[in-house]
Write a protein that holds these residues in place. Structure first.
Motif, PDB file in Angstrom:
ATOM      1  N   PRO A  23       0.840  -1.208   0.000  1.00 61.14           N
ATOM      2  CA  PRO A  23       0.000   0.000   0.000  1.00 61.14           C
ATOM      3  C   PRO A  23       0.870   1.251   0.000  1.00 61.14           C
ATOM      4  CG  PRO A  23      -0.795  -1.586   1.605  1.00 61.14           C
ATOM      5  CD  PRO A  23       0.513  -2.119   1.088  1.00 61.14           C
ATOM      6  N   ALA A 114      -6.349  -1.490  -6.126  1.00 61.49           N
ATOM      7  CA  ALA A 114      -7.089  -0.866  -5.030  1.00 61.49           C
ATOM      8  C   ALA A 114      -6.321  -0.984  -3.714  1.00 61.49           C
ATOM      9  CB  ALA A 114      -8.471  -1.518  -4.896  1.00 61.49           C
ATOM     10  N   ALA A 115      -5.716  -2.150  -3.478  1.00 60.84           N
ATOM     11  CA  ALA A 115      -4.956  -2.345  -2.245  1.00 60.84           C
ATOM     12  C   ALA A 115      -3.757  -1.407  -2.200  1.00 60.84           C
ATOM     13  CB  ALA A 115      -4.499  -3.800  -2.137  1.00 60.84           C
ATOM     14  N   ASP A 118      -4.950   1.992  -1.100  1.00 60.50           N
ATOM     15  CA  ASP A 118      -5.700   2.027   0.154  1.00 60.50           C
ATOM     16  C   ASP A 118      -4.956   2.866   1.187  1.00 60.50           C
ATOM     17  OD1 ASP A 118      -7.330   1.615   2.299  1.00 60.50           O
ATOM     18  OD2 ASP A 118      -7.061  -0.557   2.384  1.00 60.50           O
ATOM     19  N   ARG A 120      -5.954   3.423   4.180  1.00 57.58           N
ATOM     20  CA  ARG A 120      -6.219   2.930   5.522  1.00 57.58           C
ATOM     21  C   ARG A 120      -5.199   1.893   5.973  1.00 57.58           C
ATOM     22  NH1 ARG A 120     -11.317   0.213   4.714  1.00 57.58           N
ATOM     23  NH2 ARG A 120     -10.672   0.265   2.566  1.00 57.58           N
ATOM     24  N   ALA A 121      -4.354   1.430   5.108  1.00 58.99           N
ATOM     25  CA  ALA A 121      -3.417   0.351   5.446  1.00 58.99           C
ATOM     26  C   ALA A 121      -2.305   0.826   6.354  1.00 58.99           C
ATOM     27  CB  ALA A 121      -2.826  -0.226   4.171  1.00 58.99           C
TER      28      ALA A 121
END
Length: 121
Positions: A23, A114-115, A118, A120-121
């Motif tokens: 990420p 998408a990962a 992200d 939020r990771a």
């Protein structure tokens, strides 16, 4: 009468999705990871390519014959060029069946992109 045959495609379980890159918030991208991701995003930055990618991804069964997706407002040779660029970037896979070529989104590509994005990771 059509001589086409329905082929069941394997579906990867969610736990098999491995991002190509960590990420963006995890660490600075390596030069190799940055090159790989840039090629994917560059391929999708063209509106015609993005429409073709969307048509394939949303097509019933997760794959589409070029004959079903070619109406995007450009000539057939231009469609072929754009599909080639998407394949070269690793976003699509293709399979020739008789005279037609069927495309599908490369396994886990969308989840991996998408990962990587992200926050939020």
């Amino acid at each position: 009468m059509s001589k086409s045959e329905v082929v069941e495609l394997p579906v990867l379980p969610d736990d098999d999705v491995v991002p190509c890159c960590p990420p963006i918030t995890a660490a600075e991208l390596s030069p190799a990871d940055a090159e790989k991701m840039a090629a994917m995003f560059k391929a999708l930055s063209d509106p015609v390519r993005l429409r073709l990618f969307s048509r394939i991804a949303s097509h019933p069964g997760g794959e589409a014959c070029v004959c079903d997706i070619a109406d995007v407002g450009v000539s057939q040779p231009t469609v072929s060029h754009h599909l080639k660029k998407l394949r070269e970037a690793g976003l699509l896979t293709s399979e020739r069946r008789g005279t037609w070529v069927y495309y599908q989104v490369a396994p886990a590509v969308v989840a991996a992109m998408a990962a990587m994005l992200d926050l939020r990771a």
